[in-house]
Design an enzyme around this catalytic site. Sequence first.
Site, PDB file in Angstrom:
ATOM      1  N   GLU A 265      77.278  30.417  34.494  1.00 34.31           N
ATOM      2  CA  GLU A 265      77.287  30.571  33.231  1.00 34.31           C
ATOM      3  C   GLU A 265      77.974  31.291  32.406  1.00 34.31           C
ATOM      4  O   GLU A 265      78.067  30.512  31.465  1.00 34.31           O
ATOM      5  CB  GLU A 265      76.193  31.992  33.773  1.00 34.31           C
ATOM      6  CG  GLU A 265      75.079  31.081  34.783  1.00 34.31           C
ATOM      7  CD  GLU A 265      73.327  32.664  34.111  1.00 34.31           C
ATOM      8  OE1 GLU A 265      73.573  33.333  33.661  1.00 34.31           O
ATOM      9  OE2 GLU A 265      72.480  32.049  34.295  1.00 34.31           O
ATOM     10  N   GLU A 266      78.951  31.708  33.811  1.00 33.37           N
ATOM     11  CA  GLU A 266      80.724  32.663  32.699  1.00 33.37           C
ATOM     12  C   GLU A 266      80.887  31.067  33.140  1.00 33.37           C
ATOM     13  O   GLU A 266      82.071  31.269  30.671  1.00 33.37           O
ATOM     14  CB  GLU A 266      81.100  32.758  34.200  1.00 33.37           C
ATOM     15  CG  GLU A 266      82.651  32.764  33.694  1.00 33.37           C
ATOM     16  CD  GLU A 266      83.559  33.805  34.491  1.00 33.37           C
ATOM     17  OE1 GLU A 266      84.590  33.204  34.451  1.00 33.37           O
ATOM     18  OE2 GLU A 266      83.192  34.089  35.525  1.00 33.37           O
TER      19      GLU A 266
END
Length: 407
Positions: A265-266
């Site tokens: 997600e980062e």
Amino acid sequence: MSLAGEFGCGPAMKGMPSGGFNRDFHNPSYITVALHGGSNIIDQDINPYVDQWEAEGIFPAHKVFKLLGNAGFLGVNKPVEYGGLGLDFSYSIAVSEELGNIRCGGIPMAIGVQTDMATPALARFGSTELKKEFLLPSIMGDKVACLGVSEVGAGSDVATIKTNAVREGDEYVVNGGKMWTTNGTQADWMCLLANTSDSPSHKNKSLICLPMNSPGVHIARKIDNMGMRSSDTAEVFFDDVRMPCKNLIGQEGMGFTYQMLQFQEERLWACSNILTMMDNIIQETIQYTRQRKIFKMPVLYHQSVHFRLAELETEIELLRSLLHRSTALYIKCNDVTKLASMAKLKAGRLSREVGDSCLQYWGGMGFTSNVLVSRFYRDARLLSIGGGADEVMLSIICKYMDTLPKK
């Protein structure tokens, strides 16, 4: 089974109710209007102060996060019962893209740590008690979070971290230190990755919610970065810090796996954020080179300039397509590790190309510190290092291609 398939599709799992705050978040234009237009959070409350915060080397995280929290933007894909909006991860990507209109890289990065780097594992796997104590106030903007993974000698190679959390009764005793901790001097709590056993390196790590005001937590220094000037970065030490075992996120020994999920997600969030920044740099460069003349004609009219800008714009659109494809697959519970790594790799390298080429067309003005292109040039350099260096992304891609040499 893939990690996404085993552990869900992100904090807003299948079947989770959508909506919240009685706002029309399903209207595609809402996020743009609310963040950058109608509510003027970026235009009125952030951008007018960016130059000051860059000069001071820090921005008021609690103040800015509270504004965003009140507007519902710190938990768009987090559970409704903890203040989130319960939407899928594509809405987090939309917020990230819009935050790219902030005229520096440091503040969006700090926000991204709060929303998509320090809290996804807590939202997925944390106990109800932990979510109430740490997730809810983070979503509301009442607490600032940081992520404690990187160490001196253990940046992209997460498996080699040395920080330990030794169990004594119903407590963990934490010793070690973390480096390059975004939000570190202002954070109220840390999502800490630490070794909790003597098992193999991929099975001995756990994630722990650690309040930063705990006895034994020492902020050693604020690091003086080349770029990302307004986002405080700290070196943190832990000296016999005692944490209740109930602060453990999920299962003991699953921290490495949880962190790898957070990384996906980062990396997608960082890619979406830099896309808008690159768009803005190219547009400002077009405007400047249309006015600036050399050899009695605008710089933009030279074929080498407008052709190069066309090439860069094409690359940006290709990257945008990769990002959107990766996100679409991710919210359907597919393993996008390979695609997210490709997007992160390309984003880091393309942002360096955009920054270098556009700065060149600004001439001497580009070499000054008071124009956006020079700030972008400095800030964007981190993308090929932080969150997994380019070389690590290449190794991950090669692993999925089955081209890595056998040990």
